[in-house]
Design an enzyme around this catalytic site. Structure first.
Site, PDB file in Angstrom:
ATOM      1  N   GLY A 239       5.248  41.839  11.439  1.00  0.00           N
ATOM      2  CA  GLY A 239       4.565  42.231  10.210  1.00  0.00           C
ATOM      3  C   GLY A 239       5.131  41.707   8.910  1.00  0.00           C
ATOM      4  CD  GLU A 273       6.206  43.707  19.208  1.00  0.00           C
ATOM      5  OE1 GLU A 273       5.184  43.795  18.499  1.00  0.00           O
ATOM      6  OE2 GLU A 273       6.384  44.431  20.206  1.00  0.00           O
ATOM      7  N   PRO A 274       8.152  39.132  15.438  1.00  0.00           N
ATOM      8  CG  PRO A 274       9.781  37.572  14.810  1.00  0.00           C
ATOM      9  CD  PRO A 274       9.518  38.694  15.778  1.00  0.00           C
ATOM     10  N   GLY A 275       5.582  37.122  13.992  1.00  0.00           N
ATOM     11  CA  GLY A 275       4.659  36.026  14.283  1.00  0.00           C
ATOM     12  C   GLY A 275       4.545  35.137  13.062  1.00  0.00           C
ATOM     13  NE  ARG A 276       1.032  37.220   8.148  1.00  0.00           N
ATOM     14  CZ  ARG A 276      -0.312  37.264   8.223  1.00  0.00           C
ATOM     15  NH1 ARG A 276      -1.021  36.263   7.766  1.00  0.00           N
ATOM     16  NH2 ARG A 276      -0.920  38.316   8.729  1.00  0.00           N
ATOM     17  NE  ARG A 312      -4.377  34.505   7.841  1.00  0.00           N
ATOM     18  CZ  ARG A 312      -4.070  34.802   6.603  1.00  0.00           C
ATOM     19  NH1 ARG A 312      -4.070  33.863   5.673  1.00  0.00           N
ATOM     20  NH2 ARG A 312      -3.729  36.025   6.269  1.00  0.00           N
ATOM     21  CE1 TYR A 316      -8.251  39.524   8.983  1.00  0.00           C
ATOM     22  CE2 TYR A 316      -7.388  37.297   8.879  1.00  0.00           C
ATOM     23  CZ  TYR A 316      -7.709  38.415   9.604  1.00  0.00           C
ATOM     24  OH  TYR A 316      -7.470  38.431  10.944  1.00  0.00           O
ATOM     25  CB  CYS A 342     -25.057  26.925   8.769  1.00  0.00           C
ATOM     26  SG  CYS A 342     -25.302  25.172   8.952  1.00  0.00           S
ATOM     27  CD  GLU A 343     -22.155  32.461   9.117  1.00  0.00           C
ATOM     28  OE1 GLU A 343     -22.293  33.357   8.270  1.00  0.00           O
ATOM     29  OE2 GLU A 343     -22.514  32.569  10.309  1.00  0.00           O
TER      30      GLU A 343
HETATM   31  N1  LLP Z   1       3.215  42.880  17.142  1.00  0.00           N
HETATM   32  C1  LLP Z   1       2.004  43.443  17.240  1.00  0.00           C
HETATM   33  C2  LLP Z   1       1.816  44.587  18.146  1.00  0.00           C
HETATM   34  C3  LLP Z   1       0.922  42.932  16.491  1.00  0.00           C
HETATM   35  O1  LLP Z   1      -0.267  43.506  16.570  1.00  0.00           O
HETATM   36  C4  LLP Z   1       1.143  41.819  15.626  1.00  0.00           C
HETATM   37  C5  LLP Z   1       0.038  41.257  14.846  1.00  0.00           C
HETATM   38  C6  LLP Z   1       2.438  41.251  15.560  1.00  0.00           C
HETATM   39  C7  LLP Z   1       3.455  41.825  16.332  1.00  0.00           C
HETATM   40  C8  LLP Z   1       2.758  40.076  14.711  1.00  0.00           C
HETATM   41  O2  LLP Z   1       2.603  40.361  13.375  1.00  0.00           O
HETATM   42  P1  LLP Z   1       3.055  39.300  12.261  1.00  0.00           P
HETATM   43  O3  LLP Z   1       4.559  39.222  12.294  1.00  0.00           O
HETATM   44  O4  LLP Z   1       2.440  38.002  12.572  1.00  0.00           O
HETATM   45  O5  LLP Z   1       2.549  39.892  11.001  1.00  0.00           O
HETATM   46  N2  LLP Z   1      -5.161  37.516  11.996  1.00  0.00           N
HETATM   47  C9  LLP Z   1      -4.482  38.208  10.928  1.00  0.00           C
HETATM   48  C10 LLP Z   1      -3.207  38.866  11.393  1.00  0.00           C
HETATM   49  C11 LLP Z   1      -3.411  39.819  12.552  1.00  0.00           C
HETATM   50  C12 LLP Z   1      -2.128  40.410  13.054  1.00  0.00           C
HETATM   51  C13 LLP Z   1      -2.336  41.163  14.320  1.00  0.00           C
HETATM   52  N3  LLP Z   1      -1.148  41.707  14.889  1.00  0.00           N
HETATM   53  C14 LLP Z   1      -4.240  37.231   9.791  1.00  0.00           C
HETATM   54  O6  LLP Z   1      -4.617  36.073   9.905  1.00  0.00           O
HETATM   55  O7  LLP Z   1      -3.685  37.614   8.751  1.00  0.00           O
END
Ligand code: LLP
Length: 413
Positions: A239, A273-276, A312, A316, A342-343
């Site tokens: 997050g 659990e970092p993603g972004r 995105r 959003y 086409c949106e």
């Molecule tokens: N763990 C869980 C259980 C999650 O649901 C998520 C993201 C993450 C970890 C990773 O979160 P991050 O570190 O990436 O913030 N599509 C949206 C973001 C959706 C996130 C969903 N869950 C966007 O483009 O902003």
């Protein structure tokens, strides 16, 4: 910090001019920087160096094998949310013992596959899911390791579509019900309680909601330990936000301080659990200008990437900086940068001030490494983009551009 800089007036990914990639691979194309990815993984790992932790990169942010492979080489683990993501991680050579499986709607076959692979733990989100996991465990004559994902009911102060830790959200088990569920799990022979989990939302730019949520979750962990549950892991979710425009998210040092301060007394191994924060700044989407179109009220710059390639902004109203790969001299004008779909929501950049651009010029849509390609679709029957991974002077295609035939693969006319 990222490795997309201008050299002699031309934007490069590390040592490779983006123009060269566009020339050889075409557009639209996602381009990732290995140095940036590696750096982010190392910064996260080092920020948590003082506590036992498992870094589980959140696959949904970018699930391309070439990216996952790099995470594997780094020695990190994975946070998955489907059997498909499990298969991808295993294909990339990921260590099952470092996989956590999250998500509100796991199917039985997905649970079976993950248990068979020997993952670290399941993050369970409801009483019915717990009962199903128990059955899966018993049938396999195993104890499925699990944490409950609890919903701490805090406002993460992010876009409403990516907030998950509020009471009203579908995610997690209501905080008040968690202890009773853990107690019930004692009688379930196919389960083994391993920890407590939470994730309150994505693109968080304020440390306070993390602190609030973690203090509740750490409290629950301590209560359960006192009741004799042999817990070892505290999963703090992902997050952490990044800067798309002028956001000022906490840095990794500040974030890790909050996590460590809120959890250290539990003695638990922290699961991250970092993603972004790992991939967003490590990727750009390059696209070519197709047309300038001036109406009475607007100047549209029509490009060959659309909302199907990067969803995105449409979904959003997210902002991504968009820059000319090789800016021309001349007065800047304000344009709407739009795709061919086409949106009316197919707007990649609203009211952007850009140097003169003509058909054929290249643009780079920045901070597009996370939730870009992983959310791309073929809407309007547009083949999905190619992906390229740069490493210093070298670069390679890690996903070919989809061919037209790929569009109808599996269809029966
Ligand atoms: N763990 C869980 C259980 C999650 O649901 C998520 C993201 C993450 C970890 C990773 O979160 P991050 O570190 O990436 O913030 N599509 C949206 C973001 C959706 C996130 C969903 N869950 C966007 O483009 O902003």
């Amino acid at each position: 910090m990222n490795h997309f800089d201008s050299r002699n007036g031309a934007l490069c990914a590390e040592d490779v001019p983006l123009e060269k990639i566009a020339h050889e691979v075409g557009t639209p194309t996602y381009v990732y920087s290995s140095a940036t990815l590696n750096r982010h993984l190392s910064v996260v790992r080092d920020a948590f160096g003082t506590v036992p932790h498992v870094l589980c990169y959140s696959v949904k942010a970018n699930s391309t094998l070439g990216v996952l492979k790099l995470v594997v080489k780094h020695g990190s683990g994975f946070d998955i949310v489907s059997g498909g993501e499990l298969a991808r991680v295993l294909e990339a050579g990921g260590d099952p013992k470092r996989i956590v499986f999250s998500g509100v709607g796991k199917r039985e076959d997905e649970m079976v596959a993950a248990l068979r692979a020997g993952i670290l733990m399941f993050n369970v989100e409801s009483a019915e899911e717990l009962a199903l996991l128990d059955r899966v465990g018993r049938r396999a004559k195993k104890k499925a390791p699990f944490s409950l994902r609890v919903n701490p009911d805090v406002d993460p102060r992010t876009h409403k579509y990516i907030a998950t830790g509020l009471k009203s959200s579908k995610f997690g088990v209501p905080f008040e019900e968690a202890v009773a569920l853990y107690r019930a799990s004692r009688k379930m022979k196919g389960l083994q309680a391993m920890g407590v989990d939470c994730h309150i939302g994505s693109q968080l730019t304020d440390a306070k909601p993390f602190a609030q949520a973690l203090s509740r979750v750490a409290g629950l962990y301590t209560t359960l330990k006192a009741e004799g549950f042999p817990l070892t892991h505290l999963d703090v979710g992902g997050g952490l936000g990044v800067t798309y425009t002028d956001e000022k998210p906490p840095g990794l040092a500040a974030y890790s301080q909050v996590v460590v301060d809120s959890t250290r007394h539990t003695g638990a191994t922290v699961v991250l659990e970092p993603g972004r924060v790992i991939v967003a700044n490590a990727g750009v989407l390059i696209t070519r200008v197709l047309f300038n179109k001036k109406t009475k009220t607007k100047h549209f710059l029509i490009v060959d990437a659309g909302m199907n390639d990067l969803m995105r902004p449409a979904l959003y109203e997210a902002h991504h900086d968009i820059v000319a790969v090789k800016p021309r001299r001349g007065a800047k004008t304000t344009v709407e940068i739009v795709g061919p779909v086409c949106e009316s929501t197919d707007v990649l950049g609203k009211a952007r001030s850009v140097p003169p651009l003509v058909a054929g010029d290249l643009l780079a849509i920045k901070t597009a490494g996370a939730y870009g390609m992983s959310m791309a679709s073929t809407y309007n029957s547009r083949p999905r983009p190619a992906e390229v991974l740069v490493d210093g002077k070298r670069w390679r295609v890690i996903r070919k551009r989809e061919a037209l035939q790929d569009l109808w693969r599996g269809e029966t006319p």
